[in-house]
Design a protein around this motif. Sequence first.
Motif, PDB file in Angstrom:
ATOM      1  N   ALA A  75       0.840  -1.206   0.000  1.00 17.88           N
ATOM      2  CA  ALA A  75       0.000   0.000   0.000  1.00 17.88           C
ATOM      3  C   ALA A  75       0.871   1.250   0.000  1.00 17.88           C
ATOM      4  CB  ALA A  75      -0.934  -0.010   1.207  1.00 17.88           C
ATOM      5  N   VAL A  76       1.964   1.214   0.763  1.00 19.57           N
ATOM      6  CA  VAL A  76       2.903   2.339   0.759  1.00 19.57           C
ATOM      7  C   VAL A  76       3.489   2.513  -0.644  1.00 19.57           C
ATOM      8  CG1 VAL A  76       5.158   3.121   1.619  1.00 19.57           C
ATOM      9  CG2 VAL A  76       3.451   2.222   3.217  1.00 19.57           C
ATOM     10  N   ALA A  77       3.854   1.405  -1.274  1.00 18.56           N
ATOM     11  CA  ALA A  77       4.423   1.481  -2.628  1.00 18.56           C
ATOM     12  C   ALA A  77       3.408   2.045  -3.614  1.00 18.56           C
ATOM     13  CB  ALA A  77       4.887   0.096  -3.083  1.00 18.56           C
ATOM     14  N   ILE A  78       2.160   1.639  -3.508  1.00 15.81           N
ATOM     15  CA  ILE A  78       1.126   2.150  -4.411  1.00 15.81           C
ATOM     16  C   ILE A  78       0.907   3.638  -4.168  1.00 15.81           C
ATOM     17  CG2 ILE A  78      -1.355   2.054  -4.922  1.00 15.81           C
ATOM     18  CD1 ILE A  78      -1.092  -1.023  -4.468  1.00 15.81           C
ATOM     19  N   PHE A  79       0.872   4.033  -2.903  1.00 17.24           N
ATOM     20  CA  PHE A  79       0.721   5.454  -2.586  1.00 17.24           C
ATOM     21  C   PHE A  79       1.870   6.272  -3.173  1.00 17.24           C
ATOM     22  CE2 PHE A  79       1.640   9.086   0.185  1.00 17.24           C
ATOM     23  CZ  PHE A  79       0.462   9.806   0.016  1.00 17.24           C
ATOM     24  N   LEU A  80       3.088   5.759  -3.036  1.00 10.54           N
ATOM     25  CA  LEU A  80       4.245   6.459  -3.601  1.00 10.54           C
ATOM     26  C   LEU A  80       4.184   6.508  -5.120  1.00 10.54           C
ATOM     27  CD1 LEU A  80       7.093   5.114  -1.313  1.00 10.54           C
ATOM     28  CD2 LEU A  80       6.198   7.455  -1.377  1.00 10.54           C
ATOM     29  N   ILE A  82       1.587   6.780  -6.921  1.00  8.50           N
ATOM     30  CA  ILE A  82       0.603   7.777  -7.349  1.00  8.50           C
ATOM     31  C   ILE A  82       1.266   9.137  -7.529  1.00  8.50           C
ATOM     32  CG2 ILE A  82      -1.464   9.039  -6.601  1.00  8.50           C
ATOM     33  CD1 ILE A  82      -2.426   6.401  -5.350  1.00  8.50           C
ATOM     34  N   THR A  83       2.236   9.409  -6.666  1.00 10.09           N
ATOM     35  CA  THR A  83       2.972  10.659  -6.824  1.00 10.09           C
ATOM     36  C   THR A  83       4.093  10.404  -7.825  1.00 10.09           C
ATOM     37  OG1 THR A  83       4.537  10.162  -5.047  1.00 10.09           O
ATOM     38  CG2 THR A  83       2.501  11.281  -4.427  1.00 10.09           C
ATOM     39  N   ILE A  84       4.185  11.213  -8.826  1.00  9.34           N
ATOM     40  CA  ILE A  84       5.157  11.010  -9.905  1.00  9.34           C
ATOM     41  C   ILE A  84       6.577  10.939  -9.353  1.00  9.34           C
ATOM     42  CG2 ILE A  84       6.084  11.992 -12.045  1.00  9.34           C
ATOM     43  CD1 ILE A  84       3.189  11.076 -12.295  1.00  9.34           C
ATOM     44  N   ILE A  85       6.899  11.772  -8.386  1.00  5.57           N
ATOM     45  CA  ILE A  85       8.255  11.812  -7.831  1.00  5.57           C
ATOM     46  C   ILE A  85       8.586  10.509  -7.098  1.00  5.57           C
ATOM     47  CG2 ILE A  85       9.753  13.016  -6.182  1.00  5.57           C
ATOM     48  CD1 ILE A  85       8.084  15.544  -6.807  1.00  5.57           C
ATOM     49  N   TRP A  91       8.982   1.644  -6.535  1.00 12.43           N
ATOM     50  CA  TRP A  91       9.549   0.412  -7.098  1.00 12.43           C
ATOM     51  C   TRP A  91      10.460  -0.252  -6.076  1.00 12.43           C
ATOM     52  CZ3 TRP A  91      14.424  -1.405  -8.265  1.00 12.43           C
ATOM     53  CH2 TRP A  91      14.460  -2.549  -9.047  1.00 12.43           C
ATOM     54  N   LEU A  92      11.306   0.557  -5.422  1.00 10.88           N
ATOM     55  CA  LEU A  92      12.224   0.029  -4.407  1.00 10.88           C
ATOM     56  C   LEU A  92      11.460  -0.599  -3.240  1.00 10.88           C
ATOM     57  CD1 LEU A  92      15.117  -0.302  -3.355  1.00 10.88           C
ATOM     58  CD2 LEU A  92      14.864   1.948  -2.282  1.00 10.88           C
ATOM     59  N   VAL A  93      10.439   0.090  -2.741  1.00  6.68           N
ATOM     60  CA  VAL A  93       9.641  -0.442  -1.630  1.00  6.68           C
ATOM     61  C   VAL A  93       8.964  -1.742  -2.052  1.00  6.68           C
ATOM     62  CG1 VAL A  93       7.609  -0.026  -0.184  1.00  6.68           C
ATOM     63  CG2 VAL A  93       9.299   1.784  -0.497  1.00  6.68           C
ATOM     64  N   GLY A  94       8.431  -1.794  -3.258  1.00  5.16           N
ATOM     65  CA  GLY A  94       7.783  -3.012  -3.755  1.00  5.16           C
ATOM     66  C   GLY A  94       8.744  -4.184  -3.846  1.00  5.16           C
ATOM     67  N   VAL A  95       9.935  -3.943  -4.348  1.00  7.69           N
ATOM     68  CA  VAL A  95      10.937  -5.011  -4.465  1.00  7.69           C
ATOM     69  C   VAL A  95      11.377  -5.495  -3.083  1.00  7.69           C
ATOM     70  CG1 VAL A  95      13.308  -5.523  -5.195  1.00  7.69           C
ATOM     71  CG2 VAL A  95      11.738  -4.354  -6.754  1.00  7.69           C
ATOM     72  N   VAL A  96      11.632  -4.549  -2.181  1.00  3.32           N
ATOM     73  CA  VAL A  96      12.040  -4.926  -0.823  1.00  3.32           C
ATOM     74  C   VAL A  96      10.934  -5.718  -0.139  1.00  3.32           C
ATOM     75  CG1 VAL A  96      12.598  -4.009   1.470  1.00  3.32           C
ATOM     76  CG2 VAL A  96      13.721  -3.072  -0.551  1.00  3.32           C
ATOM     77  N   ALA A  97       9.672  -5.302  -0.305  1.00  2.00           N
ATOM     78  CA  ALA A  97       8.550  -6.029   0.290  1.00  2.00           C
ATOM     79  C   ALA A  97       8.454  -7.433  -0.283  1.00  2.00           C
ATOM     80  CB  ALA A  97       7.249  -5.268   0.064  1.00  2.00           C
ATOM     81  N   TRP A  98       8.675  -7.563  -1.586  1.00  2.00           N
ATOM     82  CA  TRP A  98       8.605  -8.873  -2.232  1.00  2.00           C
ATOM     83  C   TRP A  98       9.699  -9.794  -1.705  1.00  2.00           C
ATOM     84  CZ3 TRP A  98      11.178 -12.329  -5.281  1.00  2.00           C
ATOM     85  CH2 TRP A  98      10.407 -13.250  -5.973  1.00  2.00           C
ATOM     86  N   VAL A  99      10.928  -9.292  -1.611  1.00  2.00           N
ATOM     87  CA  VAL A  99      12.048 -10.101  -1.106  1.00  2.00           C
ATOM     88  C   VAL A  99      11.811 -10.470   0.350  1.00  2.00           C
ATOM     89  CG1 VAL A  99      14.517 -10.027  -0.546  1.00  2.00           C
ATOM     90  CG2 VAL A  99      13.716  -9.193  -2.758  1.00  2.00           C
TER      91      VAL A  99
END
Length: 120
Positions: A75-80, A82-85, A91-99
Amino acid sequence: MSQELVYERGLEDAKQFARIMYIAHAATFFFSLGMLSVLVLIVNYIRRPETAGTMVYSHHTWMIRSFWWYVVWMAVAIFLAITIIGIPLAWLVGVVAWVWMAYRIIRGFLDLNNNRPMPV
C-alpha cells in the motif's frame, strides 16, 4: 491407542497442513504478487485455533502477520507510485517487500520442518 500417540499424530497432521499453507502462500505470492493469498489467509485464520498450544500455532500467526505486513508495504508502494516523484521509491519499496515476503515464507517453511516455533 495411547493419548500420546493421538497427540503426536494430530501434531503431524497440523504440521503437514501448515506446510501446505506455506506452499499455497508461496504459489499465490509468486504468481499473483500476493493478491490470491487472501484465500490462503482465510484458511490460516480458520485453522489456527485448532493448533493452540502447539508450535504450529506460531507458524499460522507468522503467515498471517507476514501477509498483513506485506499488504501494508505494498500500500505504501502504491501510494508512492501515485505521486510522480515517488515512482522510483515505490519500485524500491515493492521489491524490498517482495524479497522480505519470500524470506518469511522460506524461513517459516524451514523452521517448521526443523520443529522450531516462529517468534511471535
